[in-house]
Design a protein around this motif. Sequence first.
Motif, PDB file in Angstrom:
ATOM      1  N   THR A 161      -1.010   7.266  -7.018  1.00 15.95           N
ATOM      2  CA  THR A 161      -2.165   6.394  -6.810  1.00 15.95           C
ATOM      3  C   THR A 161      -1.884   5.090  -7.543  1.00 15.95           C
ATOM      4  N   CYS A 165      -6.075  -8.288  -5.867  1.00 16.09           N
ATOM      5  CA  CYS A 165      -5.226  -8.184  -4.678  1.00 16.09           C
ATOM      6  C   CYS A 165      -5.331  -9.376  -3.744  1.00 16.09           C
ATOM      7  N   THR A 167      -0.531  -6.529  -2.203  1.00 16.02           N
ATOM      8  CA  THR A 167      -0.678  -5.148  -1.742  1.00 16.02           C
ATOM      9  C   THR A 167       0.446  -4.784  -0.779  1.00 16.02           C
ATOM     10  N   ARG A 220      -0.946   6.140  -2.387  1.00 17.48           N
ATOM     11  CA  ARG A 220      -2.314   5.717  -2.105  1.00 17.48           C
ATOM     12  C   ARG A 220      -2.485   4.419  -2.884  1.00 17.48           C
ATOM     13  N   VAL A 271      -5.006   1.176  -3.854  1.00 16.53           N
ATOM     14  CA  VAL A 271      -6.350   0.617  -3.872  1.00 16.53           C
ATOM     15  C   VAL A 271      -6.244  -0.837  -4.323  1.00 16.53           C
ATOM     16  N   ARG A 299      -8.701  -6.820   4.304  1.00 13.53           N
ATOM     17  CA  ARG A 299      -9.094  -5.691   5.160  1.00 13.53           C
ATOM     18  C   ARG A 299      -8.752  -5.932   6.624  1.00 13.53           C
ATOM     19  N   TRP A 301      -2.926  -2.026   8.198  1.00 15.70           N
ATOM     20  CA  TRP A 301      -2.547  -1.166   7.087  1.00 15.70           C
ATOM     21  C   TRP A 301      -2.445   0.287   7.531  1.00 15.70           C
ATOM     22  N   GLY A 314      -2.743   4.461   6.774  1.00 18.13           N
ATOM     23  CA  GLY A 314      -3.672   5.272   6.003  1.00 18.13           C
ATOM     24  C   GLY A 314      -3.218   5.337   4.556  1.00 18.13           C
ATOM     25  N   VAL A 316      -4.248   3.067   2.291  1.00 21.48           N
ATOM     26  CA  VAL A 316      -4.485   1.750   1.687  1.00 21.48           C
ATOM     27  C   VAL A 316      -5.951   1.391   1.887  1.00 21.48           C
ATOM     28  N   GLU A 317      -6.624   1.036   0.803  1.00 16.89           N
ATOM     29  CA  GLU A 317      -8.025   0.656   0.882  1.00 16.89           C
ATOM     30  C   GLU A 317      -8.295  -0.507  -0.064  1.00 16.89           C
ATOM     31  N   PHE A 318      -9.428  -1.169   0.154  1.00 15.44           N
ATOM     32  CA  PHE A 318      -9.785  -2.328  -0.651  1.00 15.44           C
ATOM     33  C   PHE A 318     -11.200  -2.176  -1.184  1.00 15.44           C
ATOM     34  N   VAL A 319     -11.372  -2.528  -2.459  1.00 13.96           N
ATOM     35  CA  VAL A 319     -12.627  -2.305  -3.165  1.00 13.96           C
ATOM     36  C   VAL A 319     -13.056  -3.606  -3.843  1.00 13.96           C
TER      37      VAL A 319
END
Length: 205
Positions: free
Chosen positions: A49, A55, A61, A76, A78, A91, A95, A97, A99-102
């Motif tokens: 992780t 980012c 990223t 993974r 973030v 976003r 991307w 799976g 990879v996510e953005f917060v």
Amino acid sequence: MPGKHAVAAGFDAAADSYDRMVGLNPGYRHHLRLAADALVAGIDEPEPTLIDLGCGTGLSTRALLDAAIARGLTPRIVGVDASPGMLARARAGDWPGGVEFVDGRAEQLGELGLPAADGVLACYLLRNVTDLPATLAAIRAALRPGSPFVAEDSSVTGFASVPDLCRAMAATGFVEIAARTVPGWQHRILHVIRARSAPGLDSEA
């Protein structure tokens, strides 16, 4: 130093043109990859992780994802940023799976409910935070014990020097701290600083 709201608003305003702007900087993407490579070189977990703190539009990223894949890892990732405009650009990227953005501020990393990290990357972030000690403490707390942290940043007027940053990291509980400058026209201006969370410190994330 501008307040946190002014910094985020400034990045919101620049979001649509940010990638074009940094594209005018020779070596910008290459330097992001240097920092990403430095981070993943210190990771043995096959499915780590990773947090890309600050980012922006996702350029760092992407560098982190590519570096992890090149090393045979399945990460993974973030991406965290305080600018909604920059996150919207990130976003919108293509991307895989994992990879996510917060939306969140670096100083409040521990309040985002993220899992403990096996590595944290922060490119061009530390010079923009309003509370450097609090940011470093939040990064240290987000990491699993013994995990790497890599920061890439410029020596600019009004910002802490590289030795000052290294001392601040040491005071926060980081060990094995080492800094090096990049090659090319930003030699002695842009630096990559590597460190690890002390093995005996428990993550608070």
